[in-house]
Design a protein around this motif. Sequence first.
Motif, short mmCIF file in Angstrom:
data_model
loop_
_atom_site.label_atom_id
_atom_site.label_comp_id
_atom_site.label_asym_id
_atom_site.label_seq_id
_atom_site.Cartn_x
_atom_site.Cartn_y
_atom_site.Cartn_z
N PHE A 112 0.81 -1.21 0.00
CA PHE A 112 0.00 0.00 0.00
C PHE A 112 0.85 1.28 0.00
O PHE A 112 0.76 2.10 -0.89
CB PHE A 112 -0.94 0.00 1.21
N ALA A 113 1.72 1.40 1.01
CA ALA A 113 2.47 2.64 1.20
C ALA A 113 3.31 2.99 -0.03
O ALA A 113 3.38 4.15 -0.44
CB ALA A 113 3.36 2.52 2.42
N GLU A 114 3.94 1.97 -0.62
CA GLU A 114 4.82 2.22 -1.77
C GLU A 114 4.03 2.84 -2.93
O GLU A 114 4.55 3.67 -3.66
CB GLU A 114 5.47 0.91 -2.23
N ILE A 115 2.77 2.40 -3.09
CA ILE A 115 1.95 2.96 -4.17
C ILE A 115 1.49 4.36 -3.80
O ILE A 115 1.55 5.29 -4.61
CB ILE A 115 0.73 2.03 -4.44
N LEU A 116 1.06 4.52 -2.55
CA LEU A 116 0.56 5.83 -2.11
C LEU A 116 1.57 6.94 -2.32
O LEU A 116 1.25 8.00 -2.83
CB LEU A 116 0.16 5.75 -0.63
N VAL A 117 2.83 6.71 -1.94
CA VAL A 117 3.79 7.82 -1.99
C VAL A 117 4.47 7.96 -3.35
O VAL A 117 5.09 8.98 -3.61
CB VAL A 117 4.89 7.71 -0.90
N THR A 118 4.37 6.96 -4.23
CA THR A 118 5.02 7.13 -5.52
C THR A 118 4.04 7.56 -6.61
O THR A 118 4.22 8.62 -7.22
CB THR A 118 5.72 5.83 -5.98
N THR A 119 3.00 6.78 -6.87
CA THR A 119 2.13 7.07 -8.01
C THR A 119 0.69 7.39 -7.61
O THR A 119 -0.09 7.81 -8.45
CB THR A 119 2.06 5.85 -8.94
N SER A 120 0.33 7.15 -6.37
CA SER A 120 -1.07 7.23 -5.95
C SER A 120 -1.95 6.39 -6.87
O SER A 120 -3.08 6.76 -7.18
CB SER A 120 -1.58 8.66 -5.92
N GLY A 121 -1.41 5.29 -7.34
CA GLY A 121 -2.18 4.36 -8.15
C GLY A 121 -2.20 4.67 -9.64
O GLY A 121 -2.68 3.87 -10.43
N GLY A 122 -1.67 5.82 -10.02
CA GLY A 122 -1.79 6.25 -11.41
C GLY A 122 -0.61 5.88 -12.27
O GLY A 122 0.25 5.13 -11.83
N PRO A 123 -0.51 6.41 -13.49
CA PRO A 123 -1.57 7.21 -14.14
C PRO A 123 -2.80 6.37 -14.43
O PRO A 123 -2.66 5.21 -14.80
CB PRO A 123 -0.91 7.69 -15.43
N GLY A 124 -3.97 6.97 -14.28
CA GLY A 124 -5.21 6.21 -14.39
C GLY A 124 -5.23 5.18 -13.27
O GLY A 124 -5.09 5.54 -12.10
N TYR A 125 -5.38 3.92 -13.64
CA TYR A 125 -5.31 2.86 -12.65
C TYR A 125 -4.07 1.99 -12.89
O TYR A 125 -4.00 0.86 -12.43
CB TYR A 125 -6.57 1.98 -12.70
N ALA A 126 -3.10 2.54 -13.64
CA ALA A 126 -1.97 1.73 -14.12
C ALA A 126 -1.18 1.07 -12.99
O ALA A 126 -0.55 0.04 -13.20
CB ALA A 126 -1.06 2.57 -14.99
N SER A 127 -1.14 1.68 -11.81
CA SER A 127 -0.38 1.06 -10.73
C SER A 127 -1.24 0.85 -9.49
O SER A 127 -0.74 0.81 -8.37
CB SER A 127 0.86 1.89 -10.40
N THR A 128 -2.55 0.73 -9.69
CA THR A 128 -3.45 0.46 -8.57
C THR A 128 -3.55 -1.04 -8.36
O THR A 128 -3.83 -1.77 -9.31
CB THR A 128 -4.84 1.03 -8.88
N ASN A 129 -3.31 -1.49 -7.13
CA ASN A 129 -3.59 -2.89 -6.83
C ASN A 129 -4.91 -2.96 -6.07
O ASN A 129 -5.54 -1.92 -5.80
CB ASN A 129 -2.44 -3.56 -6.08
N ILE A 130 -5.34 -4.16 -5.72
CA ILE A 130 -6.66 -4.29 -5.10
C ILE A 130 -6.70 -3.55 -3.76
O ILE A 130 -7.67 -2.86 -3.46
CB ILE A 130 -7.02 -5.78 -4.94
N THR A 131 -5.63 -3.69 -2.98
CA THR A 131 -5.57 -2.98 -1.71
C THR A 131 -5.77 -1.49 -1.90
O THR A 131 -6.56 -0.84 -1.20
CB THR A 131 -4.22 -3.25 -1.03
N TYR A 132 -5.04 -0.92 -2.86
CA TYR A 132 -5.12 0.52 -3.07
C TYR A 132 -6.50 0.91 -3.60
O TYR A 132 -7.04 1.96 -3.23
CB TYR A 132 -4.02 0.98 -4.03
N LEU A 133 -7.08 0.08 -4.47
CA LEU A 133 -8.41 0.36 -5.01
C LEU A 133 -9.45 0.43 -3.89
O LEU A 133 -10.28 1.35 -3.86
CB LEU A 133 -8.80 -0.73 -6.02
N ILE A 134 -9.37 -0.51 -2.96
CA ILE A 134 -10.33 -0.53 -1.86
C ILE A 134 -10.13 0.70 -0.97
O ILE A 134 -11.09 1.31 -0.51
CB ILE A 134 -10.19 -1.82 -1.04
N TYR A 135 -8.87 1.08 -0.78
CA TYR A 135 -8.57 2.29 0.00
C TYR A 135 -9.22 3.52 -0.65
O TYR A 135 -9.90 4.30 0.02
CB TYR A 135 -7.07 2.46 0.14
N THR A 136 -9.04 3.68 -1.97
CA THR A 136 -9.62 4.87 -2.62
C THR A 136 -11.14 4.83 -2.53
O THR A 136 -11.77 5.85 -2.27
CB THR A 136 -9.21 4.98 -4.11
#
Lengths: 276, 290
Positions: free
Chosen positions: B227-251
């Motif tokens: 989770f944290a690695e995605i949050l501070v680098t890409t915030s899941g983006g661009p688009g959903y390109a780096s969103t995993n399920i954990t991050y999707l549920i968080y958003t």
Amino acid sequence: MNKQNSQASKLIYTLLAWIIGGLIFFPIFWTLLTSFKTEAEAISASPSLFMFDWTLQNYIDVLARSPYFDHFWNSVVISFGSSLVGLLIAVPAAWSMAFVQNKRTKNLLMWMLSTKMLPPVGVLVPIYLLFRDFGLLDTQLGLVIVMTLINLPIMVWMLYTYFKEIPNEILEAARMDGASIGEEIFHVLLPIALPGIASTLLLNIILAWNEAFWTLILTAANAAPLTAFIASYSSPEGLFYAKLSAASAMAIAPILILGWFSQKQLVRGLSFGAVK
Amino acid sequence: MATTQSRTLARVMLLPSVTLLLAWMIVPLCMTLYFSFLDYNLLIPGDNEFVGLLNYEFFLTDPAFVESFFNTLLLVGGVLLITLTCGIALAILLDQAIWGRNYVRIMVLAPFFVMPTVSALVWKNMFMNPVNGLFAHLANWFGVAPIDFFAEMPLLSIVLIVSWQWLPFAALILLTAIQSLDREQLEAAELDGAGPFSKFYYLVLPHLSRAITAVILIETIFLLSIFAEILVTTSGGPGYASTNITYLIYTQSLLQFDVGGGSAGGIVAVIIANIVAIFLMRLIGKNLES
């Protein structure tokens, strides 16, 4: 294989190991180095290894311009607090399972471990809402509670494996001599188990210090530990590599040092006994 | 010999741990399950009516879910591939007689103790930044165009960062396992003229199989929740390109305040993790018996 040959291969393996080890360690080394550079030097297109003007300005800036010590203190309270509370709960449980076994002990232990495998997003919404309703959001207490609970299975498990190594005969001998259960635990068991308990404590402090799901979600300005504070550097303005490095270096240094002492416990604690 | 007295005491001493873990597991999980059947959004006041499986339908048919499901697979699979291959190589290397092995071990282990937000930000800025990062400097020095890591390959960049964090774990577990290999067997194989490759394939690899399985299962459990690695680098983006399920549920839960949808996603995540957990529990159970 003759002696000369084996010396030569030892040299090659040594070189190879040091180069690869050095590469793996390099980002940490580079962060430490950058923390002593000026911001201009930190982004220089021809970065120098040691020949730059060493400065402590970044550390001074980070400490002066942000409530760094508050976040550091939050990290300390959350990681040490949760580990100590966890220990108080886990030691009796581990003692029970290690020394008073019955048919259900194994299943109970496995069930405890399985709670660690529950993904945090599975309980994200209710925990967030419960914390909101009980006023626990952004408090040290709330984080201590969550950290204690998420690390409790690992603590019980590690203590169980340490207690299991203590021969039952020692405890039986104490019992024969008429020791009560209290005496048995405090005078016989705890002194022998102390190294194991200390290692359990150490590993859990490290895990709690670095935990970065609940700390990021449940804290804001007040109770944010260093994990969340460092995350605030993800949207900075202007030049900041050197300051990021200084803040990072201070956040990871204590745990790196503790970590070096707990290499062996790492295998025991995080492999859940799946590796022997 | 356990007496009745000590049996009772044992039960009492187990009680706090069992109660707390039971509460921690059952109460929120039941709440998640309950919420997942409601039309419940924190921003839209209402009576949160019961909508059956509608949240699940929305969540599972959402293109964002499909994309983040495959991202999760790629993230977990990519990190496993890198950490296992490099981990086995490292374990074999560190098992050799070398000078200063303890120092090398410390260097290899260090990334595991770096908090996720620090490693993600250090890699993102000081190494992968397309203008000021070290990789960009290196590329320029060699006369190649620098790569804009997080714009061109956001997911792969995260895979690299996470692999760096988890390589020490894999290497350490595999090293521990390799050290219990019977040396005489290796020497006997050598005398019989076995080359390094056949020694690895017929002796080392089978010996490591259990440890490899353990690394795969344990890492998967933790990597599913990156989770944290995605949050501070890409915030899941661009688009959903780096969103995993954990991050999707968080958003969905905490940024869109969709309690119902986020809960349905949470239950889906629990089911996915359980599939892995079952295999891990079997392995642990086997070892507890022996």
